[in-house]
Enzyme design. Sequence first.
Site, PDB file in Angstrom:
ATOM      1  N   THR A  93       8.806  -3.253  -9.451  1.00  0.00           N
ATOM      2  CA  THR A  93       9.660  -2.628  -8.951  1.00  0.00           C
ATOM      3  C   THR A  93      10.688  -3.646  -7.943  1.00  0.00           C
ATOM      4  O   THR A  93       9.698  -4.792  -7.489  1.00  0.00           O
ATOM      5  CB  THR A  93       8.661  -1.615  -7.400  1.00  0.00           C
ATOM      6  OG1 THR A  93       7.741  -0.883  -8.234  1.00  0.00           O
ATOM      7  CG2 THR A  93       9.683  -1.741  -5.992  1.00  0.00           C
ATOM      8  N   LYS A 169      12.699   4.578  -7.421  1.00  0.00           N
ATOM      9  CA  LYS A 169      11.341   3.511  -6.937  1.00  0.00           C
ATOM     10  C   LYS A 169      11.085   3.580  -5.771  1.00  0.00           C
ATOM     11  O   LYS A 169       9.603   3.864  -5.272  1.00  0.00           O
ATOM     12  CB  LYS A 169      11.388   2.621  -8.119  1.00  0.00           C
ATOM     13  CG  LYS A 169       9.360   2.529  -8.006  1.00  0.00           C
ATOM     14  CD  LYS A 169       8.473   2.905  -8.320  1.00  0.00           C
ATOM     15  CE  LYS A 169       7.865   2.048  -7.811  1.00  0.00           C
ATOM     16  NZ  LYS A 169       5.877   2.426  -8.573  1.00  0.00           N
ATOM     17  N   LYS A 238       5.998  -5.584   0.736  1.00  0.00           N
ATOM     18  CA  LYS A 238       6.829  -5.598  -0.293  1.00  0.00           C
ATOM     19  C   LYS A 238       8.294  -4.773  -0.416  1.00  0.00           C
ATOM     20  O   LYS A 238       8.955  -4.459   0.034  1.00  0.00           O
ATOM     21  CB  LYS A 238       6.705  -6.403  -1.697  1.00  0.00           C
ATOM     22  CG  LYS A 238       8.058  -6.594  -2.547  1.00  0.00           C
ATOM     23  CD  LYS A 238       7.494  -6.638  -4.293  1.00  0.00           C
ATOM     24  CE  LYS A 238       7.715  -5.438  -4.388  1.00  0.00           C
ATOM     25  NZ  LYS A 238       7.718  -5.586  -5.936  1.00  0.00           N
TER      26      LYS A 238
END
Length: 291
Positions: A93, A169, A238
């Site tokens: 990711t 994503k 994150k």
Amino acid sequence: MRIGFIGLGSMGKGMATNLLKAGHQLLVWNRSQEAVESLVKQGAIATRHPTEAFVADVVISMLADDTVTRTVLIESGALASSKPGLIHLSMATLSVAFVREMAELHASAGVELIAAPVFGRNDLAESGMLNIVVAGPQGAIAKVQPLLDVLGQKTWPMGEDPVSASVLKIATNMMLISAIEATGEAMALSQSYGVANNDFVDFITGTLFSAPAYKVYGPKIARRETEGAGFTLRLGLKDVGLALKAGEPNHVPLPFASVLRDNLLDAVALGQGENDLAALGVRAIKRSGQE
């Protein structure tokens, strides 16, 4: 097929193992040698530097974030040293901006970049049951489809632009984290009126929210299960940050993402960054003064 595999963390190790079981030759690199040694015992070939993995036909990278990916693949000289025609499957990711930059760097190096982020925790990586979103050159995707079939239960094509897979994503991870926060808050409310957590989970997963996100995290929140992380709070922070950054240039407001970021930031600041993402829901219950 000869494959370079870079990044043998909780997800990458299981993925690499499945490729070995499928009969592929693996050249593996990882910062921690413990994971490398485990794969070597299963037939992989250890490499001393990322450039040595880039002599393969296909390179798969499963690294933690933009910074690590930049260091390992770009600043190391690995991408620049690769032979033209190499296919790189980037399965982590990563931010929209960095994937766009990577696409330009790969084009300059004559390497075909496929963004192929995966959906699923480490148990699904180990069982080869991930869902994989792919975007990139269609001819290259066709060549690596047999590998994707080993790693996942289904591949979801998203066109030619690797950014499309990246942003999907990021957006869906934001939705997952939102679901966990909402589950914890709703459980806190129902618990305060005497509803048993297990009854709450049984009801929501059997009616309105019969989906893996709730079926996996609902019971973990009910049991206050925050250890043994398959997806940590630090990684959740994150990913929410990536969503907020992706929204800015296109002027997309994400107000709930800002709330999630603050809750996750608070948890990480209190030393809970390596706890499972279910801890986000548990924290919602504890904020209400309940255990």
